[in-house]
Structures are given as C-alpha cells and as structure tokens.
Design a protein around this motif. Sequence first.
Motif, PDB file in Angstrom:
ATOM      1  N   HIS A  96     -13.282 -41.879   9.365  1.00 19.99           N
ATOM      2  CA  HIS A  96     -14.319 -40.850   9.286  1.00 19.99           C
ATOM      3  C   HIS A  96     -15.284 -41.142   8.144  1.00 19.99           C
ATOM      4  O   HIS A  96     -16.500 -40.923   8.277  1.00 19.99           O
ATOM      5  N   PHE A  99     -17.768 -43.719   9.228  1.00 20.66           N
ATOM      6  CA  PHE A  99     -18.769 -43.153  10.124  1.00 20.66           C
ATOM      7  C   PHE A  99     -19.731 -42.229   9.383  1.00 20.66           C
ATOM      8  O   PHE A  99     -20.949 -42.274   9.592  1.00 20.66           O
ATOM      9  N   TYR A 102     -23.006 -43.364   7.693  1.00 20.92           N
ATOM     10  CA  TYR A 102     -24.154 -43.553   8.577  1.00 20.92           C
ATOM     11  C   TYR A 102     -24.755 -42.209   8.992  1.00 20.92           C
ATOM     12  O   TYR A 102     -25.970 -42.070   9.106  1.00 20.92           O
ATOM     13  N   MET A 170     -17.144 -47.962  14.947  1.00 22.37           N
ATOM     14  CA  MET A 170     -17.602 -46.768  14.249  1.00 22.37           C
ATOM     15  C   MET A 170     -19.106 -46.788  14.009  1.00 22.37           C
ATOM     16  O   MET A 170     -19.775 -45.761  14.088  1.00 22.37           O
ATOM     17  N   SER A 171     -19.652 -47.966  13.736  1.00 23.10           N
ATOM     18  CA  SER A 171     -21.076 -48.057  13.401  1.00 23.10           C
ATOM     19  C   SER A 171     -21.958 -48.357  14.611  1.00 23.10           C
ATOM     20  O   SER A 171     -23.183 -48.293  14.514  1.00 23.10           O
ATOM     21  N   ARG A 198     -18.102 -39.953  16.927  1.00 27.50           N
ATOM     22  CA  ARG A 198     -17.187 -39.978  15.778  1.00 27.50           C
ATOM     23  C   ARG A 198     -15.747 -39.777  16.227  1.00 27.50           C
ATOM     24  O   ARG A 198     -14.842 -40.531  15.849  1.00 27.50           O
ATOM     25  N   SER A 201     -14.535 -42.624  18.835  1.00 27.68           N
ATOM     26  CA  SER A 201     -14.247 -43.899  18.175  1.00 27.68           C
ATOM     27  C   SER A 201     -12.947 -43.828  17.389  1.00 27.68           C
ATOM     28  O   SER A 201     -12.102 -44.730  17.466  1.00 27.68           O
ATOM     29  N   THR A 202     -12.775 -42.762  16.629  1.00 26.84           N
ATOM     30  CA  THR A 202     -11.569 -42.613  15.819  1.00 26.84           C
ATOM     31  C   THR A 202     -10.324 -42.563  16.695  1.00 26.84           C
ATOM     32  O   THR A 202      -9.330 -43.258  16.437  1.00 26.84           O
TER      33      THR A 202
END
Length: 213
Positions: A96, A99, A102, A170-171, A198, A201-202
């Motif tokens: 987190h 992420f 960004y 994540m990016s 977010r 992806s996690t």
Amino acid sequence: MNTPSARPEPNKRDTLNRLLAAARENFALKGLAGARVEDIAREAGVTKQLVYHYYGSKELLFSTVLDDASQLIMNELIALEIDGLAPADALRKLLHCCFDQYMQDPLLGALALEGIRYHEDQESRPSSFTSQSPALVAKFSDVLDQGIDTGVFKPGIDARLFLASASLLMSGGFTNHYTMSALVGFDTRSEEGMRIWREHSTNFILSSIMGQP
C-alpha cells in the motif's frame, strides 16, 4: 581558516528547492525532450545561466530530480514501521505504501515513466535508488522469510523477483495509464479507479504467494 559547510547556505538551499520543484513539474508534464531550461529558470525565479552553473546540463538536472524523488520514496519504504505485524499484514502495508506514493503525488507516474526512458537510453550515474535497493530488498525478504517460516507464504520465494514484480503491478496504473485503463475499462488515475487498482493489485500479489490453508 573557516571550513566550508557541507550543506548549502539558506539562500542557496531555497533557490535549489525552487529550481528543483520547477524542474520536477516541467519534466513530468513535458518530458525530458520537451522541457526547456529557460522555462524552468523563469518559474524558479532564477537565470538560465544559474541553472547551468549548478547542474551543467538539462540531463544532469533531470537526473537530480529523479534521484531526489527516488530517495524520498525509498526512505519512506525503508522506514515504514511494520514490526509486530503478521507477515501478510506487514506485506500489505508495504505494498500500500508503494502505491500510495503515486496516488498522493500526481506527477510521480509521469516522472517515473520518463525516468525509465532516460535510464534505458543511456548509461546513468549511480543513484539513490540503486544504492538503497539492497535495504528495501532486505526489508521485504525479512517479511517473506517470516511468512515462509510460519507456513503463511509458499517456500522458495525470491525477494528480488517478488519486489520487482510487485512494483510493476502496483505502479502500472500510473506509469502505463493508457494501456491499463483501456484494458480494465476505467480510468486507473481516477479516485475510484485508484481505489480498485490498489486493492486488486495488493490482493493479486498476496494470493500468488499464500501457502496452502
């Protein structure tokens, strides 16, 4: 005989801060090729000659901007307090944090993408990112090892490969915004899009390494 200070004088430090802030915005919005030293100098309230005096070239100024951004990111991740958390919770908090940097800085995605092009096009000087990477890998490795030892994570996870893969995912919604948004059907930089990306992806990353229940 007075010994010169290693830190810039207050007035110079303020000038450098204004200059780097203006450069950061110009490089993020226009790219390295499109940004003009004249515009950066004007927005920072300095002369073009002073920019070249401090940095020598537009490329070196850009490299400094990238280095400063990398250092802030790496410092925050390395210093993130995760002691006492269960391995999955610690890893979620780290992801987190990757992420949210960004999400909190709307310029960071464009700046990171331009940085990728810059580093791939030429041999770059050592940076904060390369020098601090081992410490970040070690932090992730500790969490992964704890999870493996307790049976929470699968055995045999390579911390470097895991971190590289997780960072890309994540990016991706920021550095590859157009493609990701087209594929998923929503704007990955919108408030709702960032929330969805977010968590997706996690959860995707964590599920890939979870051990058998």
